[in-house]
Design a protein around this motif. Structure first.
Motif: not given
Length: 300
Positions: A70-74
């Protein structure tokens, strides 16, 4: 690698390719494909999503790996949106959906069935975790935010009415309620949903192929930039972040495999729904679908 490509990846991709071919040869019209896509969205996708969400075993998930994903997505969404909005001067909604195409993979309808063919249900648990995340959180986030941005000034009442009547969001919400309360879904209901849900992926991919067939394929700087962010930057960023949290090797492998998948069709569907220009979004989905064939076979 070749066997995985021919036996596991191409059979799933074939529905998209068949739709594209029949659309280009005018055997199936855009209107017919639109009707198929509507049925899939209203009935088949909710029937696929509800049993998935309601039966999830949250204790088996590695939440540190999901948080890294999720952090990579953000991070990459912010970069992609800035590039599309500032560098390429795209309108707000188009830049928003192009950035979505960078970080929202076609997990539910494409990567999930492919991972089951390659690894089996148990071994594909990491992909199932991402499908759950994208279905319950990412998908809902983009549906809600796109609707709110497209209907600015319309007031919260109409927006809330559209959101709560969305069949996919209803399926997600009901699945979460059933799961968290530990309720049992009657077996005949699950059987009916399993029967209907089995058609969601092939019909949606087929309809998408037909609709995409009316768009030009010629790449531009914008299309090339977004496609490369999707196919190169996103898998690399996911691999790095998941490695940093010391996730198990199989979770690292399958998270990277998922991130290397093609752009999700939902960005294109939302663009059609809210009348956003699709001359860049559609080719991004086509090119990432084509170019990801070899990268997925290699990573698998």
């Amino acid at each position: 690698m070749l066997q995985i490509l021919t036996h596991d990846i191409l059979p799933v991709f074939s529905m998209l390719a068949l739709g594209f071919l029949l659309g280009r040869t005018a055997k199936v019209s855009r209107e017919e494909a639109g009707a198929v896509n509507r049925v899939a969205f209203l009935i088949l996708q909710p029937a696929l999503i509800f049993p998935l969400i309601s039966a999830l075993d949250w204790s088996a998930f590695r939440f540190e790996a999901l948080a890294a994903y999720a952090g990579a997505q953000v991070l990459l969404f912010g970069l992609a949106f800035t590039v599309c909005r500032v560098l390429f001067k795209r309108e707000l909604l188009e830049a928003w959906l192009l950035a979505m195409a960078v970080i929202f993979v076609n997990t539910l309808l494409y990567i999930w069935p492919i991972s089951f063919l390659i690894y089996g249900e148990a071994a594909a648990l990491p992909v199932t975790a991402i499908v759950a995340w994208d279905s319950a959180i990412s998908f809902a986030f983009f549906i809600v935010t796109t609707d709110l941005m497209a209907n600015r000034g319309g007031g919260p009442g109409p927006a809330m009415k559209r959101i709560v009547s969305n069949p996919v969001l209803i399926a997600i919400a009901l699945g979460l309620v059933v799961n968290l309360l530990g309720l049992t879904v009657p077996e005949p209901v699950l059987t009916a949903m399993g029967f209907a849900g089995a058609g969601a992926a092939p019909l949606t991919l087929f309809a998408l192929g037909v609709i995409l067939s009316s768009h030009a394929l010629m790449p531009t700087r914008l299309i090339g930039t977004v496609a490369m962010l999707k196919l190169l930057a996103f898998p690399a960023l996911v691999a790095g972040t998941v490695w940093l949290v010391a996730a198990p090797t199989d979770w690292q492998t399958l998270f990277t495999l998922t991130a290397a998948g093609p752009s999700g069709a939902m960005a294109f569907s939302l663009a059609l729904l809210y009348r956003v220009r699709t001359d860049s979004i559609a080719p991004v989905i086509i090119w990432t679908s084509l170019l990801s064939l070899l990268s997925l076979a290699w990573l698998a």
